[in-house]
Write a protein that holds these residues in place. Sequence first.
Motif, PDB file in Angstrom:
ATOM      1  N   TRP A  16       0.837  -1.199   0.000  1.00  0.00           N
ATOM      2  CA  TRP A  16       0.000   0.000   0.000  1.00  0.00           C
ATOM      3  C   TRP A  16       0.873   1.250   0.000  1.00  0.00           C
ATOM      4  CZ3 TRP A  16      -0.908   4.264   3.043  1.00  0.00           C
ATOM      5  CH2 TRP A  16      -2.061   4.994   2.765  1.00  0.00           C
ATOM      6  N   VAL A  17       1.907   1.265   0.824  1.00  0.00           N
ATOM      7  CA  VAL A  17       2.815   2.414   0.892  1.00  0.00           C
ATOM      8  C   VAL A  17       3.529   2.604  -0.445  1.00  0.00           C
ATOM      9  CG1 VAL A  17       4.917   3.324   1.954  1.00  0.00           C
ATOM     10  CG2 VAL A  17       3.118   2.346   3.392  1.00  0.00           C
ATOM     11  N   ALA A  18       3.966   1.510  -1.054  1.00  0.00           N
ATOM     12  CA  ALA A  18       4.635   1.621  -2.353  1.00  0.00           C
ATOM     13  C   ALA A  18       3.722   2.280  -3.384  1.00  0.00           C
ATOM     14  CB  ALA A  18       5.071   0.241  -2.839  1.00  0.00           C
ATOM     15  N   GLU A  19       2.436   1.999  -3.298  1.00  0.00           N
ATOM     16  CA  GLU A  19       1.473   2.558  -4.246  1.00  0.00           C
ATOM     17  C   GLU A  19       1.115   4.009  -3.924  1.00  0.00           C
ATOM     18  OE1 GLU A  19      -3.218   1.923  -5.352  1.00  0.00           O
ATOM     19  OE2 GLU A  19      -2.064   0.180  -4.701  1.00  0.00           O
ATOM     20  N   LYS A  20       1.027   4.364  -2.650  1.00  0.00           N
ATOM     21  CA  LYS A  20       0.478   5.656  -2.242  1.00  0.00           C
ATOM     22  C   LYS A  20       1.509   6.676  -1.763  1.00  0.00           C
ATOM     23  CE  LYS A  20      -3.773   4.265  -2.823  1.00  0.00           C
ATOM     24  NZ  LYS A  20      -4.628   4.796  -3.840  1.00  0.00           N
ATOM     25  N   ALA A  21       2.741   6.286  -1.556  1.00  0.00           N
ATOM     26  CA  ALA A  21       3.730   7.174  -0.931  1.00  0.00           C
ATOM     27  C   ALA A  21       3.926   8.482  -1.701  1.00  0.00           C
ATOM     28  CB  ALA A  21       5.062   6.446  -0.766  1.00  0.00           C
ATOM     29  N   ASP A  40       8.681  14.703   6.830  1.00  0.00           N
ATOM     30  CA  ASP A  40       8.500  14.395   8.254  1.00  0.00           C
ATOM     31  C   ASP A  40       7.045  14.053   8.568  1.00  0.00           C
ATOM     32  OD1 ASP A  40      11.188  14.804   8.706  1.00  0.00           O
ATOM     33  OD2 ASP A  40      10.922  16.810   9.590  1.00  0.00           O
ATOM     34  N   ALA A  41       6.117  14.823   8.022  1.00  0.00           N
ATOM     35  CA  ALA A  41       4.695  14.575   8.295  1.00  0.00           C
ATOM     36  C   ALA A  41       4.265  13.219   7.746  1.00  0.00           C
ATOM     37  CB  ALA A  41       3.837  15.692   7.699  1.00  0.00           C
ATOM     38  N   VAL A  42       4.719  12.893   6.536  1.00  0.00           N
ATOM     39  CA  VAL A  42       4.373  11.594   5.947  1.00  0.00           C
ATOM     40  C   VAL A  42       5.012  10.465   6.746  1.00  0.00           C
ATOM     41  CG1 VAL A  42       4.653  10.121   3.911  1.00  0.00           C
ATOM     42  CG2 VAL A  42       3.931  12.485   3.641  1.00  0.00           C
ATOM     43  N   GLN A  43       6.263  10.649   7.143  1.00  0.00           N
ATOM     44  CA  GLN A  43       6.932   9.613   7.930  1.00  0.00           C
ATOM     45  C   GLN A  43       6.208   9.384   9.256  1.00  0.00           C
ATOM     46  OE1 GLN A  43      11.066  10.327   8.727  1.00  0.00           O
ATOM     47  NE2 GLN A  43      11.332   8.403   9.789  1.00  0.00           N
ATOM     48  N   ASP A  44       5.831  10.457   9.941  1.00  0.00           N
ATOM     49  CA  ASP A  44       5.084  10.311  11.200  1.00  0.00           C
ATOM     50  C   ASP A  44       3.766   9.585  10.974  1.00  0.00           C
ATOM     51  OD1 ASP A  44       7.103  11.647  12.514  1.00  0.00           O
ATOM     52  OD2 ASP A  44       5.984  13.528  12.765  1.00  0.00           O
ATOM     53  N   ALA A  45       3.060   9.987   9.919  1.00  0.00           N
ATOM     54  CA  ALA A  45       1.763   9.378   9.630  1.00  0.00           C
ATOM     55  C   ALA A  45       1.914   7.898   9.281  1.00  0.00           C
ATOM     56  CB  ALA A  45       1.065  10.122   8.493  1.00  0.00           C
ATOM     57  N   LEU A  46       2.907   7.569   8.470  1.00  0.00           N
ATOM     58  CA  LEU A  46       3.094   6.170   8.084  1.00  0.00           C
ATOM     59  C   LEU A  46       3.576   5.311   9.250  1.00  0.00           C
ATOM     60  CD1 LEU A  46       4.543   6.497   4.473  1.00  0.00           C
ATOM     61  CD2 LEU A  46       2.238   5.832   5.161  1.00  0.00           C
ATOM     62  N   THR A  47       4.362   5.889  10.133  1.00  0.00           N
ATOM     63  CA  THR A  47       4.789   5.149  11.322  1.00  0.00           C
ATOM     64  C   THR A  47       3.579   4.791  12.172  1.00  0.00           C
ATOM     65  OG1 THR A  47       6.922   6.273  11.317  1.00  0.00           O
ATOM     66  CG2 THR A  47       6.245   5.261  13.379  1.00  0.00           C
ATOM     67  N   THR A  48       2.705   5.763  12.374  1.00  0.00           N
ATOM     68  CA  THR A  48       1.489   5.516  13.146  1.00  0.00           C
ATOM     69  C   THR A  48       0.573   4.547  12.409  1.00  0.00           C
ATOM     70  OG1 THR A  48       1.638   7.748  14.046  1.00  0.00           O
ATOM     71  CG2 THR A  48      -0.481   6.634  14.269  1.00  0.00           C
ATOM     72  N   ALA A  49       0.440   4.721  11.093  1.00  0.00           N
ATOM     73  CA  ALA A  49      -0.427   3.837  10.306  1.00  0.00           C
ATOM     74  C   ALA A  49       0.074   2.395  10.334  1.00  0.00           C
ATOM     75  CB  ALA A  49      -0.518   4.336   8.865  1.00  0.00           C
ATOM     76  N   ASP A  61     -11.841   4.288   3.539  1.00  0.00           N
ATOM     77  CA  ASP A  61     -10.859   4.857   2.620  1.00  0.00           C
ATOM     78  C   ASP A  61      -9.531   5.020   3.363  1.00  0.00           C
ATOM     79  OD1 ASP A  61      -9.406   6.220   0.724  1.00  0.00           O
ATOM     80  OD2 ASP A  61     -10.813   7.894   0.521  1.00  0.00           O
ATOM     81  N   PRO A  62      -8.674   3.991   3.319  1.00  0.00           N
ATOM     82  CA  PRO A  62      -7.394   4.070   4.052  1.00  0.00           C
ATOM     83  C   PRO A  62      -6.540   5.276   3.663  1.00  0.00           C
ATOM     84  CG  PRO A  62      -7.772   1.835   3.302  1.00  0.00           C
ATOM     85  CD  PRO A  62      -8.833   2.688   2.678  1.00  0.00           C
ATOM     86  N   GLU A  63      -6.601   5.686   2.398  1.00  0.00           N
ATOM     87  CA  GLU A  63      -5.794   6.830   1.968  1.00  0.00           C
ATOM     88  C   GLU A  63      -6.267   8.106   2.667  1.00  0.00           C
ATOM     89  OE1 GLU A  63      -4.223   9.121  -2.041  1.00  0.00           O
ATOM     90  OE2 GLU A  63      -5.612   7.465  -2.241  1.00  0.00           O
ATOM     91  N   ALA A  64      -7.563   8.316   2.735  1.00  0.00           N
ATOM     92  CA  ALA A  64      -8.102   9.492   3.431  1.00  0.00           C
ATOM     93  C   ALA A  64      -7.738   9.438   4.914  1.00  0.00           C
ATOM     94  CB  ALA A  64      -9.613   9.570   3.256  1.00  0.00           C
ATOM     95  N   TYR A  65      -7.781   8.251   5.488  1.00  0.00           N
ATOM     96  CA  TYR A  65      -7.426   8.064   6.892  1.00  0.00           C
ATOM     97  C   TYR A  65      -5.980   8.491   7.122  1.00  0.00           C
ATOM     98  CZ  TYR A  65      -7.669   5.576  11.431  1.00  0.00           C
ATOM     99  OH  TYR A  65      -7.683   5.249  12.757  1.00  0.00           O
ATOM    100  N   VAL A  66      -5.091   8.057   6.243  1.00  0.00           N
ATOM    101  CA  VAL A  66      -3.666   8.404   6.397  1.00  0.00           C
ATOM    102  C   VAL A  66      -3.438   9.883   6.082  1.00  0.00           C
ATOM    103  CG1 VAL A  66      -1.326   7.905   5.589  1.00  0.00           C
ATOM    104  CG2 VAL A  66      -2.915   6.025   6.028  1.00  0.00           C
ATOM    105  N   LYS A  67      -4.183  10.450   5.139  1.00  0.00           N
ATOM    106  CA  LYS A  67      -4.054  11.893   4.864  1.00  0.00           C
ATOM    107  C   LYS A  67      -4.437  12.693   6.103  1.00  0.00           C
ATOM    108  CE  LYS A  67      -4.528  12.086  -0.123  1.00  0.00           C
ATOM    109  NZ  LYS A  67      -5.355  12.512  -1.251  1.00  0.00           N
TER     110      LYS A  67
END
Length: 181
Positions: A16-21, A40-49, A61-67
């Motif tokens: 999922w990360v490979a597709e959406k990063a 930094d914001a994306v890294q923090d969000a992906l770490t939590t996700a 919608d996982p993408e909206a959740y991560v946004k």
Amino acid sequence: MTAAEVRREPLEFEAWVAEKADALLRFAYVLTGDRHLAEDAVQDALTTACARWGRVSRADDPEAYVKRMVVNAHISWWRRFRRREAPVDDPVRTARPVGDGTADRAEAEAIWELCATLPDKQRAAVVLRFYEELSYAEIAQLLHCAEATARSHVHRALASLKTTLNTEQRTERGTEGAENA
């Protein structure tokens, strides 16, 4: 949970990360206006996700959740560091001059420079409204405010941008008139 199930979740997350990063990073850049803050914001969000992938992946919608996590990470940064840092001028850029065919890019950069002058919440609201094409209700949810407040942020931002553009146009006309005299 079996070892196969434990192993499946990280692989699913990695795919999922490979597709959406890239899309997440572009979104974060438009939101923050800074490549490093966006990363930094994306890294923090992906770490939590990643830690909560079971719940995140079951969202509508996982993408909206991560946004939303990206927006929250940036808001957290505002709260922690905004008052501690002193703004400085941008360092001199050493990039090559803009060549032919880059008028659109120059215009986009000029628009971004205008947007960067907006207060953080107004800029975020404008980005969410016009770049992400979200409704005011969705913006309100992401910014943790009332829908009317989200509308107000966008309205005030647009009014500020209009005033700035009008002032710049008058200044340019005044300079042209002085040159022609």
